[in-house]
Scaffold this active site. Structure first.
Site, mmCIF file in Angstrom:
data_model
loop_
_atom_site.group_PDB
_atom_site.id
_atom_site.type_symbol
_atom_site.label_atom_id
_atom_site.label_comp_id
_atom_site.label_asym_id
_atom_site.label_seq_id
_atom_site.Cartn_x
_atom_site.Cartn_y
_atom_site.Cartn_z
ATOM 1 N N THR A 62 5.521 -6.982 -0.658
ATOM 2 C CA THR A 62 6.305 -5.963 -1.358
ATOM 3 C C THR A 62 5.367 -4.864 -1.840
ATOM 4 O O THR A 62 4.166 -4.878 -1.574
ATOM 5 C CB THR A 62 7.118 -6.604 -2.509
ATOM 6 N N LYS A 66 2.713 -2.795 1.288
ATOM 7 C CA LYS A 66 3.307 -2.775 2.628
ATOM 8 C C LYS A 66 2.493 -1.959 3.626
ATOM 9 O O LYS A 66 2.324 -2.368 4.780
ATOM 10 C CB LYS A 66 4.746 -2.252 2.560
#
Length: 269
Positions: A62, A66
């Site tokens: 997350t 990313k």
């Protein structure tokens, strides 16, 4: 040997990924699998991944990791290459393969809300999920996508994705856009921008997916509902992207019922 997986990001305490993945492992009988939440930033990701033993099988990724995950992976699925972002890392011989299941999450959430095809759509915001929303909308037939942002310079990433997919992108600021006319809208705007998007003029019949899932209904969802539109819960994005992650990391079909049951218990609708 025990098998290990985790979600990576910062902040991470709010993540529901451990709830979903642990429920999946239990339902699949993978009693020797564990799933953790690891708090780290993007600059720490290469150090972590470079020193892990073979017992680590995969990661959910997350924000803000990313882009770093996509750049650091030794192999990459076409979607992370297009988006420049990966929300999943899977152990492969000699390293890690980058995947992006956010596209599936957005696409499934829209389709289950009744969106089978769309020509004109809109994306609010240009954060980490905006590129995935662009791919999902293109896969549903979108030929024109309005990208509405605070700062046009921030839209370059999602516009690049749309250009690569040969979808016309029209960029505007929230100040220039008192109403959003597209019949299908995906909002990737974080919590601190909810007042702005909720204050736009919404229309009856619109389908608006808000990728947020905490504090439902969000101010945006409430505004869309009040205008006669259909708000779509961000929890559906979380659920469907996680089911694909489970399959990629474990090599087993995701136990949908068990995962949905635990998610609905954790976040009542």
């Amino acid at each position: 040997m025990a098998e290990r997986a985790a979600v990576l990001g910062r902040p991470i305490t709010h993540s529901l990924s451990p709830v979903l993945h642990r429920a999946a492992y239990a339902a699949l009988g993978l009693t020797d699998w564990t799933y953790e939440a690891l708090d780290l930033g993007a600059d720490e990701l290469p150090v972590l991944l470079g020193g892990l033993s073979e017992e680590w099988r995969g990661f959910s990724v997350t924000m803000p990791c990313k882009q770093a995950a996509a750049a650091w992976a030794t192999e990459s699925d076409p979607l992370p290459r297009l988006l420049g972002a990966a929300n999943t890392l899977v152990r492969v011989p000699g390293g890690w393969r980058a995947e992006n299941t956010d596209v599936t999450g957005v696409g499934m959430a829209l389709q289950l809300a009744g969106v089978e095809q769309v020509g004109h759509a809109a994306i609010l915001g240009a954060g980490g999920t905006a590129g995935a929303a662009a791919v999902a909308l293109a896969s549903l037939g979108a030929h024109t996508v309005d990208v509405v942002v605070r700062d046009p310079a921030r839209a370059a990433g999602v516009v690049g994705v749309l250009d690569a997919l040969e979808v016309t992108a029209r960029v505007a600021t929230f100040a220039e856009t008192p109403e959003v006319s597209a019949p299908v809208v995906v909002s990737t705007v974080p919590t601190d921008g909810q007042t702005t998007v909720a204050g736009l003029h919404w229309q009856p019949g619109q389908t608006v997916l808000d990728v947020l899932y905490a504090g439902w209904p969000t101010p945006l969802a409430a505004a869309v509902q009040a205008a006669g539109g259909t708000p779509v819960h961000g929890l559906d994005v979380l659920f469907w992207q996680a089911t694909v992650q489970v399959e990629l990391i474990t090599g087993r079909p995701a136990p949908l019922e068990a995962m949905r049951t635990v998610l609905d218990a954790a976040v009542p609708r």
